[in-house]
Write an enzyme that holds these catalytic residues in place. Sequence first.
Site, short mmCIF file in Angstrom:
data_model
loop_
_atom_site.label_atom_id
_atom_site.label_comp_id
_atom_site.label_asym_id
_atom_site.label_seq_id
_atom_site.Cartn_x
_atom_site.Cartn_y
_atom_site.Cartn_z
N ARG C 654 13.24 69.17 -11.76
CA ARG C 654 14.34 68.25 -12.07
C ARG C 654 14.73 67.49 -10.81
NH1 ARG C 654 20.46 70.13 -12.87
NH2 ARG C 654 21.30 68.17 -13.65
N LYS C 659 16.28 57.99 -7.51
CA LYS C 659 16.11 56.87 -6.57
C LYS C 659 15.68 57.40 -5.20
CE LYS C 659 18.87 52.81 -5.26
NZ LYS C 659 20.15 52.14 -5.55
N GLU C 731 7.75 67.08 0.98
CA GLU C 731 6.41 67.28 1.55
C GLU C 731 5.32 67.22 0.50
OE1 GLU C 731 6.71 70.38 5.08
OE2 GLU C 731 8.30 70.63 3.58
#
Lengths: 327, 166, 764
Positions: C654, C659, C731
Amino acid sequence: MRDFSYFRAENIEAARNAAALPGAMLLAGGTTLVDLAKCGVAEPATVIDISHIEGFNAIDVTADRAIIGALAKMSHVADNAEVKSLFPAVSEALWQAASAQLRNMATIGGNLMQRTRCPYFRDPANFPACNKRAPGSGCSAIGGVTRGHAVLGTSEACIATYPGDLAVALVALDAEVDLGERKLKVEDFFLAPGATAEQEHDIRPGEVITAIEIPGSASARRSTYIKVRDRQSYEFAAASAAVGLELEGDGRTIRDIRVALGGVATKPWRVRAVEDALKGKALDEATVREASELAMEGAVDHGANHYKIALAPRVIARAILKLGETA
Amino acid sequence: MNDQVTISPTTLSVHLTINGRDHSLDIEPRVTLLDALRDRLHLTGTKKGCDQGQCGACTVHVDGERVLACLTLAAQVEGRSITTIEGLADEDGTLHAVQAAFLEQDAFQCGYCTPGQIMSAVACIREGHAGSDEEIREYMAGNLCRCGAYPHIVAAVRQAAKELRS
Amino acid sequence: MTVHDMKHAASDSARLEAVGGRLSRVDGPAKITGAAHYAVEQQLEGLTHAVVVGATIAAGKVSAIDTRAAETAPGVLAVLTPDTIMELNGASDWLGNPPSQPTYAPLVREVTFSGQHVAAVVAETFEQAVAAAALVKVWYDESPAIVDLSDGKAGDGIPIDAMTKEWGDAQAAFAEAPVRICAAYNTPREFQAAMEPHGLIARWEGDELTIWEPSQWLDGMARTYAEWFGVPFENVRLVSPYIGGGFGSKALALAHSAVAAAAARMLDRPVKLVLTRPQNFTSYGGRAATRQTVAIGADREGRIQSIVHRGVNETAVDGMWVEPLGSVTSIMYATPNFSSRQNVVRVNTVVPGAKRAPGENPSAFGIESAIDELAYELGIDPLEMRLINYAERDPHAKKAWSTRQLREAFAAGAEAFGWAKRSSAPRSMRDGHQLIGWGVAAGTYPVRRAHGEAVVKILADGSVEVESSSIDMGQGTYTILAQTAAETLGVPVEQVSVRLGDSHFARAGVTGGSRLAGVMTGAVYKAAGQALDELIGLAIADPRSPFHALQANTLQVRGGRIASPRGEGPELSIAELLSAVGRDRIEAKGDSMPANSTPEERYKNYTTIAMSIPHTEGDYSRYSWCAHFVEVRVDEDFGTVRVSRVVSALDSGRLYNPKLAESQWKGGIIMGIGQALLEEGIVDRRHGRIVNGNLADYMLPTNADIPDIQTISVGIPDPHSSALGGKGVGELAIVGIAPAIANAVFHATGKRIRDLPITLEKLI
């Protein structure tokens, strides 16, 4: 950086007089001098700011010739409509150089005088041996990391590449540099290292570049500059070529051709062997590619820069073919 | 100021006009515009990323044109008009169209290259080099961004250019 | 563990501000106006400037230092050498292991890498310090150095048994497999190259030390400073509200940090020390150079029978770094037989460090290139190949995935990219002088977890403050914590201010391993929930409360106003309620440490990584996943490679703020493009020294190198990975890009490049 005195030259005479003093260096845009002072390569006792002198930044272009003041900014010349239309290789060489900010700072005269990007030259603290900085001390690059070093015009004293773009276009188009009392062909203004790597330009104490002059011609009007590099922008050339082309009325026979290489030689490298091989020939791909290989005559590689010998002729060929496609 | 400071014999009195205000500094000739802004004038919006002219983080305007403050001697720009990021928004705080577009498009992450990007973008549009995405990418290539905000920077410049045209 | 259900807000603007909303960064206004102050931008009375001097040899001894010229240079206050700098205590490492030596010398006499700090100059101005530093003369007795991973003097290295992963009989199964490929894959030394150089300001006031330094781990670094100087942990305050990029490089207090703090102690004046950009390439570790061999045996239908993997990375002569090279190899595909082993080789370099996705990033380059080579060997579509060998559960941990939306990522990415239109043969797609190639590769990153804490305050004016010593280095911590607090409490996000980056705030472990959002949203959710409970409790029960007469069971807060859910009775702002009951604030600390944790355990949790929660703890194996689809254009004459299209589909569970997540993903992809095509620390082997330690010669992608990038979120809430259902973001996206590009270059040219970066001379 070591401290220095700062003077503003009010006019060209003051600049010439000050330039003749020992330990004096001229400051135009500052992109070379301030950079090298920070590296510890340049250690001026006096910095002479010539950037406020008026009357030397004009861009005067006609079909016959372009006269560009030495203090004109790279960006202004690159964007000049007449330069773009009558000397496109010059505009292209300029806008593909450096970055927009650096082109707003750097002047035409200063750009000619830029120094090599050889990492050994630029790092006196770690590499004391450099025949450019300290004549006779040796060359740290030979036997080291040589990916960006020159394959043409080298000597046992120095293999550093001349990194500039504008001068390559100027050399292709037979431009001259105006030093006041004398005018030289740009090609002769630049010196190969030979045994005197510290001498990069035929310029005498007290001389100041005031302008460059480029003769107009059909091949100047149909010219281009291709710059090949690892990343798309903001990088010096792995290999570059300035080419000017004039075709006969039949639209395929080469009447005149100018070729110069950048990024692969110790000075901007005019390649007359290719020009001579192509004058009077038909412009077809096979002929062009074969002739372009002649540019590598005498090339000597130092390991990691071996690829430039394969790359440079292809850049020349592609530049010629590109001009052949567009009217 | 600490009265232990040694003024070198070659100190100059340099007058700088920054964001419309005049400043007087007694500095050595070797002081760059960048260090004059950050260390002497406490205008830290202009960033030092490399100090070697290789990253664009120190972009400011001199007479409306974008340049690198790290390779400019402060003494060199006496008499010229300098604009930094702190001088871009209106007096009442209204953001420049480029600033607002950066916010909306998320055109930054860590923010360190951002003042330089914005100053560069304002000039890029003014120069007429924001006519297409490809042109924006090329003419903004002198501003490195390690966080990788590039696609959003392009979107922000495109948006601001459109707004400023109308 | 269940996903805490957020009360999803009613209106559009409230949805924007809620967790999951595309709220613009709340720290944006400060950053776009130049108002955000980064570490060395503090203005302090009496500030001095320090510059370090680095060794010019890679191995040997400092035999003499002449500091006379430097000492008498204008403005110089001190010249520090190994002889003159104050002695420090050894500090424990990031696992909390005690120091190997009782003392620590940040300026060295024994040199083990080029650029190691041997001296420092402190002066009144920056210019004076720089000029004086150039006057320090150092003489060395140079010894032979091990210059890089391939140096013959390095030998085979040291086996790292903890990295061994084996099941079945990999060697035998490989030998018997009908189809076999085996190749070596290499990645060079790389650098994080954050735009903000490393540096700090150190100030002592008595025995109290304040450090302004960009930091990914305030508590960890504060512990190091405290141990170095033998002062209590509470005496050290690390301040880092804004960080100009970290990417793994800013989590530790380093030698130059010690030099600055020592100088400040010795001079009793604040010291500002900034590493030059070239010094940023030698003063701390980037990603270690790596070498792997990947051997895959498969049947003729493409099903993997065995993977044999060997890896080695460089480490320092006097420091240990392991880049876990088998980390993706061991989990990406189902295989009945597997063997991975790893060595490290000691090299005269600075200790390598963490750079975005350490381990997973180079590991994926190996396996995702190798599986592609196998696909071409068998004539199977590379995407199909990956689906044939899809691992339904973690083949190494032998556990179910907590969530794995990788099939969905392949499908969504392929659809958006148009993968079905690919013509399979290499060199079969072109456009003028450009050869076009399409490549696919998968990526993954484990869900790292830790205990976290946060303080949430509701103030008299109804505003909310969130406090944590965790940090925002561009991932959006300020914003998502504001969203979490705003939604939990039911207040508009403009009423929330988030204060980060001060070690005097509530504790935080390292911002690394992409774990911060999961840790901190959970902590803030908990703290905000406690604050809300207290607020509602007061509103219901306090006799002075206007709600008291209502005798309500519960009240709700919306838009900063308190009311009964049934709409009856009064309706008040939070400020009005607090005023009525005579309270000037509510303060709650939420933390996820076990309730009976001792102070020692808490200290250990925040100042070491020893209490990180393994990603395979319990019944599940927790990873984020992605599928990258890349188009490259290779100039057939010049060999230059340009990425022209990227479509990545990613499963980070989730998303707290899509953005910001998209920005992180794109950032990782762009860093991966740099890795694939441009980045390489080039060592002059005669001297064991990097010769391209600057931003012109160590090439980062410019804006002109990057096309439009499309990212598609395919994640679903993962209840096993975090309180709010998210998995790691930061990452993930860099993992798999380099092999995707290498695969695309193969498709374009027919040339398989196994050494990064893929530069033009490898293709012409």
